[in-house]
Design a protein around this motif. Sequence first.
Motif, PDB file in Angstrom:
ATOM      1  N   MET A  71      27.947  70.607  51.951  1.00 38.09           N
ATOM      2  CA  MET A  71      29.231  70.744  52.636  1.00 38.09           C
ATOM      3  C   MET A  71      29.117  70.406  54.116  1.00 38.09           C
ATOM      4  O   MET A  71      30.098  70.020  54.743  1.00 38.09           O
ATOM      5  CB  MET A  71      29.784  72.159  52.431  1.00 38.09           C
ATOM      6  N   GLU A  72      27.920  70.560  54.690  1.00 32.29           N
ATOM      7  CA  GLU A  72      27.746  70.202  56.100  1.00 32.29           C
ATOM      8  C   GLU A  72      27.954  68.713  56.318  1.00 32.29           C
ATOM      9  O   GLU A  72      28.317  68.290  57.415  1.00 32.29           O
ATOM     10  CB  GLU A  72      26.346  70.604  56.577  1.00 32.29           C
ATOM     11  N   ASN A  73      27.684  67.917  55.274  1.00 33.12           N
ATOM     12  CA  ASN A  73      27.907  66.476  55.373  1.00 33.12           C
ATOM     13  C   ASN A  73      29.321  66.088  54.955  1.00 33.12           C
ATOM     14  O   ASN A  73      29.628  64.902  54.842  1.00 33.12           O
ATOM     15  CB  ASN A  73      26.900  65.725  54.503  1.00 33.12           C
ATOM     16  N   GLY A  74      30.146  67.067  54.693  1.00 34.17           N
ATOM     17  CA  GLY A  74      31.523  66.789  54.305  1.00 34.17           C
ATOM     18  C   GLY A  74      31.693  66.406  52.848  1.00 34.17           C
ATOM     19  O   GLY A  74      32.761  65.919  52.466  1.00 34.17           O
ATOM     20  N   GLU A  75      30.670  66.656  52.000  1.00 34.79           N
ATOM     21  CA  GLU A  75      30.745  66.253  50.602  1.00 34.79           C
ATOM     22  C   GLU A  75      31.365  67.363  49.745  1.00 34.79           C
ATOM     23  O   GLU A  75      30.784  67.837  48.766  1.00 34.79           O
ATOM     24  CB  GLU A  75      29.347  65.878  50.096  1.00 34.79           C
ATOM     25  N   PHE A  76      32.568  67.765  50.100  1.00 35.67           N
ATOM     26  CA  PHE A  76      33.233  68.863  49.402  1.00 35.67           C
ATOM     27  C   PHE A  76      33.565  68.495  47.968  1.00 35.67           C
ATOM     28  O   PHE A  76      33.474  69.342  47.069  1.00 35.67           O
ATOM     29  CB  PHE A  76      34.504  69.264  50.163  1.00 35.67           C
ATOM     30  N   ASP A  77      33.979  67.262  47.733  1.00 30.16           N
ATOM     31  CA  ASP A  77      34.310  66.858  46.369  1.00 30.16           C
ATOM     32  C   ASP A  77      33.081  66.927  45.470  1.00 30.16           C
ATOM     33  O   ASP A  77      33.167  67.316  44.304  1.00 30.16           O
ATOM     34  CB  ASP A  77      34.884  65.438  46.354  1.00 30.16           C
ATOM     35  N   LEU A  78      31.925  66.532  46.012  1.00 35.35           N
ATOM     36  CA  LEU A  78      30.688  66.608  45.229  1.00 35.35           C
ATOM     37  C   LEU A  78      30.353  68.054  44.905  1.00 35.35           C
ATOM     38  O   LEU A  78      29.965  68.377  43.772  1.00 35.35           O
ATOM     39  CB  LEU A  78      29.535  65.958  45.999  1.00 35.35           C
ATOM     40  N   VAL A  79      30.483  68.952  45.864  1.00 35.64           N
ATOM     41  CA  VAL A  79      30.196  70.368  45.618  1.00 35.64           C
ATOM     42  C   VAL A  79      31.144  70.928  44.573  1.00 35.64           C
ATOM     43  O   VAL A  79      30.738  71.645  43.660  1.00 35.64           O
ATOM     44  CB  VAL A  79      30.287  71.170  46.936  1.00 35.64           C
ATOM     45  N   ARG A  80      32.421  70.591  44.693  1.00 41.25           N
ATOM     46  CA  ARG A  80      33.403  71.065  43.717  1.00 41.25           C
ATOM     47  C   ARG A  80      33.059  70.557  42.311  1.00 41.25           C
ATOM     48  O   ARG A  80      33.109  71.314  41.329  1.00 41.25           O
ATOM     49  CB  ARG A  80      34.809  70.599  44.121  1.00 41.25           C
ATOM     50  N   GLU A  81      32.711  69.269  42.221  1.00 42.47           N
ATOM     51  CA  GLU A  81      32.345  68.705  40.923  1.00 42.47           C
ATOM     52  C   GLU A  81      31.081  69.363  40.385  1.00 42.47           C
ATOM     53  O   GLU A  81      30.997  69.697  39.199  1.00 42.47           O
ATOM     54  CB  GLU A  81      32.125  67.195  41.050  1.00 42.47           C
ATOM     55  N   ALA A  82      30.082  69.553  41.249  1.00 44.37           N
ATOM     56  CA  ALA A  82      28.823  70.136  40.800  1.00 44.37           C
ATOM     57  C   ALA A  82      29.014  71.569  40.306  1.00 44.37           C
ATOM     58  O   ALA A  82      28.399  71.984  39.314  1.00 44.37           O
ATOM     59  CB  ALA A  82      27.796  70.086  41.926  1.00 44.37           C
ATOM     60  N   LEU A  83      29.856  72.327  40.973  1.00 44.76           N
ATOM     61  CA  LEU A  83      30.109  73.694  40.532  1.00 44.76           C
ATOM     62  C   LEU A  83      30.814  73.706  39.181  1.00 44.76           C
ATOM     63  O   LEU A  83      30.515  74.553  38.315  1.00 44.76           O
ATOM     64  CB  LEU A  83      30.942  74.435  41.571  1.00 44.76           C
TER      65      LEU A  83
END
Length: 600
Positions: A71-83
């Motif tokens: 999330m520090e790199n702004g990859e919120f969509d990736l975090v959401r998908e990974a969760l």
Amino acid sequence: MTTRTRGYRLDVLAKAPDPDVVVIGGGINGISVYRELALQGLRVVLAEAQDYCAGASGALSRMIHGGLRYMENGEFDLVREALRERDLLLRNAPHFVAPLATTVPVFEYLSGIGNAPLRFVGLSRKPSRRGAAVLKLGLTFYDIFTRKSRMVPTHRFAGKARTARDWPDLNPKVKCSATYYDAWITHPERLGLEMIRDLEATCPDAVAVNYLAAEGTDGDALLLRDRIGGREFRLRPKLVVNATGAWIDLTNRRVANLVDAPGAGPLPRMIGGTKGSHLIVRNPRLLKALGDQMIYYENQEGRVCILFPYFGNVLIGSTDIKVDTPEGVHCETDERAYMLQSLRFVFPDIEITPDQILYTFSGVRPLTNAAAATTGQIPRDHHCRFVPEEAGLPFPVMCMIGGKWTTFRGFGEIAADQALDRLGGRRRVSTDTLAIGGGRDFPPAGPARERWIADLAAATGIGAHRARALAERYGSAARRLADDFLAAGDRPLATHPGYGTAEIRHLIRAEHVEALEDLICRRTSLAISGELSADLLDELLALLAGERGWTADRAADERARTLDRLAALHDVTEDMLRARNDTTRAASRARTEPASEHLA
């Protein structure tokens, strides 16, 4: 389940040389897109030059996680998908994937609060320690992203007194701690293999072969060579998917017949991988200090490390080092020193001695080629990219770039949809809720699983310990396999009573085992758990040689090759294995709990 022999699978290739798709690469992403396409009714071939999940897919941190630091790199969509994918795996593969409580020791309250936004917008290049405020923000997003389909508890913070009471061995400078949940996986390589085995039972037009290498093109054909028997195959697919991870650029050059012409041809560089190394250590005090949780911590530079219980030992990781080639990577001396130094920062009074390091492993993350100032700033997302038409290949080649273990299903779905669009097909099956292998009808850890294991022991008469071990290794398939093993006259291995002779023969016959390394490193956890001994290696080799009809010379060559690779890739020497001869039998008999129960 019907077993397809290697000869049968190779004959299918020879008789049907025009598949819809050839997937090159049998890591977890390749297996995933192979599965997705086969379930849509396409004729698909999966060709892996080594063994399935022998590269980075077998060198993961054993975490199934959202990626808190992304999330520090702004990859919120990736975090959401990974969760989301994490929660799907908890449902679809409960035999191998389980919740994992994770505690973050915090040394400052406000540290990183200024640097985190700068990193987010790309104005800061250096890592920094995250204080409680930054961590609270990230964990709040974690909980928000999973609020609609939550499978694990939400996060909580503990003050200095509570943290010191719960974690007496932590650095006394810790001011507070945060505990949240992700998940972990016991047997990642087996999960990949189970997807292949599922397709063998349900998709007759799908063929997966390990030790089958892509050699190049000849006219309009893709050349494949069987590295075991030497047979060659000329396939004419409508599409090739390059899922070789860190080897994508090398594979493109090989397919384009450019391996001997460095720098030639219109083939853009797609991969800029980083190496992650890990240690497996046997330190009773550290294991006791962890209890049933993972510690997710930062060293003094702000780089993230992890440690958690794994098969009765402790897994420590990892590094993040830019590398130019994925070939032959292993844990270097300085990496080992870095991880142990970071550990001392968190547990200053716990010392790891060299003899307590049982096993090391390294893999190269297949990250996109990006001009980032630090490895932590390289995007962790995934996407597909086609080889330019100017390369002159007789078929389109789609490359799967990036990806992490947690998101393999979602990435495979994306790649399959792009392949279907290219071929004019359509999706007819979703894998969202499709259970994998022994995860089918297998209860999650808890009272229901205990009843299941007790019922298995009672129905088969194999005993509670054996029933628990088989459930841990095979999930719901343990019921059928237990009957099969008994019918085959199963008896404990002389050098490791935790495994049976019929069980090992089943792995060899049904699970594409072609090398001793396949058996000890990927079909079982014997190598990574530190349970492998010299005597056990020889007993397993005798069973494999008998099943394959190897001569004494062939078996001796296999033994030497396996020992060379254990030493080169995992820092496991023959002297270490000999020293374990007297302890492995006793440890196996004395062990009354399988590793997964330690974290259940």
